[in-house]
Write an enzyme that holds these catalytic residues in place. Sequence first.
Site, PDB file in Angstrom:
ATOM      1  N   ASN A 207     -16.771  -1.895 -32.261  1.00 47.15           N
ATOM      2  CA  ASN A 207     -16.735  -3.160 -31.537  1.00 47.15           C
ATOM      3  C   ASN A 207     -15.668  -4.060 -32.141  1.00 47.15           C
ATOM      4  O   ASN A 207     -15.031  -3.706 -33.122  1.00 47.15           O
ATOM      5  CB  ASN A 207     -18.121  -3.826 -31.524  1.00 47.15           C
ATOM      6  CG  ASN A 207     -18.620  -4.100 -32.927  1.00 47.15           C
ATOM      7  OD1 ASN A 207     -18.049  -4.891 -33.658  1.00 47.15           O
ATOM      8  ND2 ASN A 207     -19.704  -3.405 -33.317  1.00 47.15           N
ATOM      9  N   ASP A 277     -25.934  -0.556 -31.620  1.00 44.51           N
ATOM     10  CA  ASP A 277     -27.337  -0.316 -31.247  1.00 44.51           C
ATOM     11  C   ASP A 277     -27.578   1.157 -30.922  1.00 44.51           C
ATOM     12  O   ASP A 277     -28.713   1.627 -30.901  1.00 44.51           O
ATOM     13  CB  ASP A 277     -27.701  -1.169 -30.024  1.00 44.51           C
ATOM     14  CG  ASP A 277     -27.824  -2.637 -30.398  1.00 44.51           C
ATOM     15  OD1 ASP A 277     -28.195  -2.926 -31.549  1.00 44.51           O
ATOM     16  OD2 ASP A 277     -27.525  -3.503 -29.537  1.00 44.51           O
ATOM     17  N   LYS A 287     -11.732  17.831 -33.600  1.00 44.56           N
ATOM     18  CA  LYS A 287     -11.350  17.005 -32.461  1.00 44.56           C
ATOM     19  C   LYS A 287     -11.758  17.711 -31.168  1.00 44.56           C
ATOM     20  O   LYS A 287     -11.423  18.888 -30.972  1.00 44.56           O
ATOM     21  CB  LYS A 287      -9.836  16.787 -32.496  1.00 44.56           C
ATOM     22  CG  LYS A 287      -9.350  15.857 -31.434  1.00 44.56           C
ATOM     23  CD  LYS A 287      -7.829  15.712 -31.491  1.00 44.56           C
ATOM     24  CE  LYS A 287      -7.347  15.026 -30.241  1.00 44.56           C
ATOM     25  NZ  LYS A 287      -6.047  15.488 -29.827  1.00 44.56           N
ATOM     26  N   PHE A 322     -28.163 -13.016 -37.191  1.00 48.89           N
ATOM     27  CA  PHE A 322     -27.222 -13.582 -36.230  1.00 48.89           C
ATOM     28  C   PHE A 322     -27.615 -13.092 -34.842  1.00 48.89           C
ATOM     29  O   PHE A 322     -28.232 -12.034 -34.709  1.00 48.89           O
ATOM     30  CB  PHE A 322     -25.791 -13.126 -36.545  1.00 48.89           C
ATOM     31  CG  PHE A 322     -25.082 -14.021 -37.523  1.00 48.89           C
ATOM     32  CD1 PHE A 322     -25.508 -14.094 -38.837  1.00 48.89           C
ATOM     33  CD2 PHE A 322     -24.008 -14.802 -37.119  1.00 48.89           C
ATOM     34  CE1 PHE A 322     -24.868 -14.921 -39.743  1.00 48.89           C
ATOM     35  CE2 PHE A 322     -23.355 -15.634 -38.019  1.00 48.89           C
ATOM     36  CZ  PHE A 322     -23.784 -15.695 -39.327  1.00 48.89           C
ATOM     37  N   LYS A 336     -35.675 -13.457 -30.768  1.00 46.92           N
ATOM     38  CA  LYS A 336     -35.233 -12.562 -31.853  1.00 46.92           C
ATOM     39  C   LYS A 336     -35.740 -13.042 -33.203  1.00 46.92           C
ATOM     40  O   LYS A 336     -36.156 -12.258 -34.054  1.00 46.92           O
ATOM     41  CB  LYS A 336     -33.697 -12.512 -31.906  1.00 46.92           C
ATOM     42  CG  LYS A 336     -33.119 -11.271 -31.280  1.00 46.92           C
ATOM     43  CD  LYS A 336     -31.600 -11.271 -31.294  1.00 46.92           C
ATOM     44  CE  LYS A 336     -31.099 -10.601 -30.029  1.00 46.92           C
ATOM     45  NZ  LYS A 336     -29.663 -10.673 -29.871  1.00 46.92           N
ATOM     46  N   LYS A 340     -38.210 -10.567 -35.150  1.00 45.58           N
ATOM     47  CA  LYS A 340     -37.712  -9.912 -36.370  1.00 45.58           C
ATOM     48  C   LYS A 340     -38.174 -10.623 -37.646  1.00 45.58           C
ATOM     49  O   LYS A 340     -37.706 -10.316 -38.731  1.00 45.58           O
ATOM     50  CB  LYS A 340     -36.189  -9.798 -36.320  1.00 45.58           C
ATOM     51  CG  LYS A 340     -35.675  -8.992 -35.110  1.00 45.58           C
ATOM     52  CD  LYS A 340     -34.203  -8.627 -35.228  1.00 45.58           C
ATOM     53  CE  LYS A 340     -33.701  -7.930 -33.963  1.00 45.58           C
ATOM     54  NZ  LYS A 340     -32.340  -7.440 -34.090  1.00 45.58           N
TER      55      LYS A 340
END
Length: 394
Positions: A207, A277, A287, A322, A336, A340
């Site tokens: 990401n 995730d 490869k 976060f 959240k 959590k």
Amino acid sequence: MNLRVVVAISGGIAAYKVPLLIRMLKKAGCEVKVVVTENALEFVTITTLQTLSQNPVYSEMFAEKKSDFTQHIALADWADVYIVAPATANVIGKYANGIADDCLTTTLLAFDKIVFFAPAMNTKMYHNKVVQDNIEKLKSLGVNIILPEKGELACGVVGDGRMVEPETIFATLESFVEQSQAYKGKKVCITAGPTYEQIDAVRFIGNYSSGRMGFELAKVFAEKGAEVSLITGPTQQTIEHCNVKRFDVKNAAQMYDKTVECFENCDIAILSAAVADYTPKSTFDTKLKKKTDSLVVELVPTKDILAELGRRKKENQVLVGFALETDNELENAKEKLNRKNLDFIVLNSLKDAGAGFNVSTNKVTIIDAKGEIYNSELKSKYEIALDISEKILS
Ligand code: CTP
């Protein structure tokens, strides 16, 4: 204050105020040594400085030719803090560009600990872009700038550029020292950056996280005296601080293992990493060859590190997560936080320009377990990290 301070005086009229600063430092219990430029001696005498500091004054590069060629190194090694006051445009420019052509700039360049600059100069000089750029450069290198005030200057003009009073310089140092003790003895675990989930020998799912937020957090907590373990995914960021131990990991599973291990003995954990995730069910060490039909990569969920720490959390531990949200931001973040078992959640909204991934600024909302909300302005990630550290402390 039990500090060894070098007071470095360059040639501006404000030099006449610096003996007062030396006196305050001495009274507070600091050891003081003074280094001056030749021009500074037009405004203040060696006798005054020597008497107040109770130490010889350093003014010439080769004064001790016969006995000690390397006094600049010895002085830099000796000191905990350098205060350059007044810092003229000349000395600011020299330091910003690595120039060392006299005793003051040479010792300063050999010094790698805490540096304060208290600039003083004429308004036009102060606002000159070259000077402002040099000041910005010094700030980015970690120099603490004690900004000058507006007032009557030696040239008769009223404007920015007057050095702050010695009391202000002293108070700034005092509060810096206080701050640097705020997290002393605390162990802080921070995650940062993206994770790379391997598909084959050359491809991964990642990401856009740059890791900057986590690195700024590590810096802030280290500066405040904490012992920081920084667990980071692949990133270009660097950090040099003796209080930071860096652990490089690649994927979510490695980050999980290291963070869970680290959490066991830490007081505060702040998970700012953008953890994948999902991860490919099978990975290939070679490869994959291109084929004509479509390729399906089956993904399986990764373990949620934050949720696991929430389950393991002991009474005296603080857990901060976060949340990066695009819709129903506040509701999702609160959900959240509860799910959590967090003490704080820091919400980034992708809707805010200048916030989120791969930028140096951020705009966040910090929510605590009681539902109290703090909204920040758009500011640097370093300043956001400071806000987070203050919230936790409070
Ligand atoms: N996080 C984690 N481990 C994961 C996924 C996320 O520790 N496998 C942490 C992140 O570091 C962050 C927080 O969980 O502190 C929230 O991450 P985010 O991606 O916003 O939320 P998710 O829980 O993954 O939920 P969703 O993606 O559905 O919003």
